[in-house]
Design an enzyme around this catalytic site. Structure first.
Site, PDB file in Angstrom:
ATOM      1  N   GLY A  41      40.309   6.244 -37.905  1.00  0.00           N
ATOM      2  CA  GLY A  41      39.299   5.339 -38.478  1.00  0.00           C
ATOM      3  C   GLY A  41      39.701   3.890 -38.659  1.00  0.00           C
ATOM      4  CD  GLU A  96      42.366   5.948 -44.856  1.00  0.00           C
ATOM      5  OE1 GLU A  96      41.749   5.646 -43.817  1.00  0.00           O
ATOM      6  OE2 GLU A  96      42.347   7.081 -45.353  1.00  0.00           O
ATOM      7  CG  ASP A  97      38.439   4.915 -42.268  1.00  0.00           C
ATOM      8  OD1 ASP A  97      39.086   5.351 -43.252  1.00  0.00           O
ATOM      9  OD2 ASP A  97      37.839   5.677 -41.476  1.00  0.00           O
ATOM     10  CG  ASP A 100      34.220   9.437 -49.592  1.00  0.00           C
ATOM     11  OD1 ASP A 100      33.367   8.926 -50.328  1.00  0.00           O
ATOM     12  OD2 ASP A 100      34.065  10.542 -49.053  1.00  0.00           O
ATOM     13  CE  LYS A 128      31.004   6.302 -48.401  1.00  0.00           C
ATOM     14  NZ  LYS A 128      30.754   7.633 -47.828  1.00  0.00           N
ATOM     15  CG  PHE A 149      28.599   9.656 -43.673  1.00  0.00           C
ATOM     16  CD1 PHE A 149      29.780  10.197 -44.173  1.00  0.00           C
ATOM     17  CD2 PHE A 149      28.487   9.460 -42.308  1.00  0.00           C
ATOM     18  CE1 PHE A 149      30.828  10.531 -43.324  1.00  0.00           C
ATOM     19  CE2 PHE A 149      29.525   9.794 -41.450  1.00  0.00           C
ATOM     20  CZ  PHE A 149      30.694  10.334 -41.959  1.00  0.00           C
ATOM     21  CB  VAL A 150      28.885   3.633 -43.630  1.00  0.00           C
ATOM     22  CG1 VAL A 150      27.929   3.275 -44.743  1.00  0.00           C
ATOM     23  CG2 VAL A 150      30.318   3.709 -44.154  1.00  0.00           C
ATOM     24  CG  ASP A 156      34.458   9.823 -37.124  1.00  0.00           C
ATOM     25  OD1 ASP A 156      35.078   9.471 -38.147  1.00  0.00           O
ATOM     26  OD2 ASP A 156      34.312  11.016 -36.793  1.00  0.00           O
ATOM     27  NE  ARG A 162      36.881   7.859 -34.215  1.00  0.00           N
ATOM     28  CZ  ARG A 162      37.173   8.285 -35.442  1.00  0.00           C
ATOM     29  NH1 ARG A 162      37.217   7.428 -36.436  1.00  0.00           N
ATOM     30  NH2 ARG A 162      37.404   9.559 -35.685  1.00  0.00           N
TER      31      ARG A 162
HETATM   32  P1  IMP Z   1      38.752  10.548 -48.791  1.00  0.00           P
HETATM   33  O1  IMP Z   1      40.005  11.362 -48.694  1.00  0.00           O
HETATM   34  O2  IMP Z   1      37.623  11.331 -49.372  1.00  0.00           O
HETATM   35  O3  IMP Z   1      38.958   9.223 -49.500  1.00  0.00           O
HETATM   36  O4  IMP Z   1      38.257  10.298 -47.331  1.00  0.00           O
HETATM   37  C1  IMP Z   1      38.906   9.483 -46.490  1.00  0.00           C
HETATM   38  C2  IMP Z   1      38.438   9.673 -45.072  1.00  0.00           C
HETATM   39  O5  IMP Z   1      37.152  10.273 -44.974  1.00  0.00           O
HETATM   40  C3  IMP Z   1      38.292   8.328 -44.422  1.00  0.00           C
HETATM   41  O6  IMP Z   1      39.518   7.891 -43.893  1.00  0.00           O
HETATM   42  C4  IMP Z   1      37.239   8.591 -43.377  1.00  0.00           C
HETATM   43  O7  IMP Z   1      37.832   9.065 -42.184  1.00  0.00           O
HETATM   44  C5  IMP Z   1      36.371   9.680 -43.965  1.00  0.00           C
HETATM   45  N1  IMP Z   1      35.140   9.117 -44.585  1.00  0.00           N
HETATM   46  C6  IMP Z   1      34.823   9.032 -45.883  1.00  0.00           C
HETATM   47  N2  IMP Z   1      33.626   8.463 -46.078  1.00  0.00           N
HETATM   48  C7  IMP Z   1      33.166   8.172 -44.843  1.00  0.00           C
HETATM   49  C8  IMP Z   1      31.952   7.549 -44.360  1.00  0.00           C
HETATM   50  O8  IMP Z   1      31.049   7.131 -45.097  1.00  0.00           O
HETATM   51  N3  IMP Z   1      31.863   7.427 -43.017  1.00  0.00           N
HETATM   52  C9  IMP Z   1      32.831   7.844 -42.149  1.00  0.00           C
HETATM   53  N4  IMP Z   1      33.960   8.436 -42.552  1.00  0.00           N
HETATM   54  C10 IMP Z   1      34.130   8.586 -43.893  1.00  0.00           C
HETATM   55 MG    MG Z   2      36.648  10.255 -40.005  1.00  0.00          MG
END
Ligand code: IMP
Ligand code: MG
Length: 172
Positions: A41, A96-97, A100, A128, A149-150, A156, A162
């Site tokens: 990402g 990081e992208d 979340d 977020k 969700f973006v 992706d 992407r």
């Molecule tokens: P986390 O562990 O829940 O913080 O999630 C991190 C990963 O989830 C990110 O690096 C993304 O790959 C994916 N992710 C979380 N939210 C989104 C979204 O809105 N769109 C796309 N990928 C997301």
């Molecule tokens: Mg992903």
């Protein structure tokens, strides 16, 4: 395939990335940096970000799988490809992208901290805050967004979108 609805334009992203680069350069301890991108990402964001950080740096990548192809975090983070270089005694910027739930970032920070970097900072293009399941410090955040969700600019949905130059919300 219908185009996602634009949430953050390419021009807005570019302007913010330039600001982030300046902030990062001002706030990181002096000296060379290892920028660590989380695949897949972060690859688009990192490519733009490193070009606006005027420092001596090396770039490395961590391959991570947190969701499979689902859109809900399993909380299980798997390192699919490790760094190619040592980060011991290096100033590290983890890129990081999106933060979340924060589970991926927290897990990776623990993994990197255990390797004894001189310093560790984190940067996420998106955050977020309303979704956070664990307290995690993100030192540099591009944009805070609501719980939607973006896709695009590296992010992706099922590995698609992407290459979209903006960040948008996919139409169902
Ligand atoms: P986390 O562990 O829940 O913080 O999630 C991190 C990963 O989830 C990110 O690096 C993304 O790959 C994916 N992710 C979380 N939210 C989104 C979204 O809105 N769109 C796309 N990928 C997301
Ligand atoms: Mg992903």
């Amino acid at each position: 395939m219908q185009a996602p609805i634009e949430l953050i334009s390419a021009a807005t992203i570019a302007a913010r990335v330039a600001e982030l680069g300046k902030q990062i350069d001002q706030q990181l301890p002096p000296g060379p940096v290892t920028v660590v991108g989380v695949l897949r990402g972060a690859f688009v964001f990192m490519a733009d970000l490193v070009r606006v950080i005027p420092r001596t740096m090396t770039c490395d990548f961590l391959g991570v799988r947190s969701y499979g192809d689902a859109t809900v975090s399993s909380g299980v983070v798997e390192i699919t490809s490790d760094l190619g270089t040592s980060i011991t005694d290096r100033h590290v910027l983890l890129v990081e992208d999106i933060a979340d739930t924060g589970l991926t970032l927290k897990y990776l920070m623990d993994v990197l901290t255990a390797r004894g970097p001189a310093s560790l900072h984190t940067c996420a293009l998106l955050s977020k805050p309303s979704r956070r399941a664990i307290a995690v410090t993100v030192d540099f955040v591009g944009f805070e967004i609501p719980d939607e969700f973006v896709v695009g600019y590296g992010l992706d949905a099922g590995q698609l979108y992407r290459n979209l130059p903006y960040i948008g919300v996919p139409k169902l």
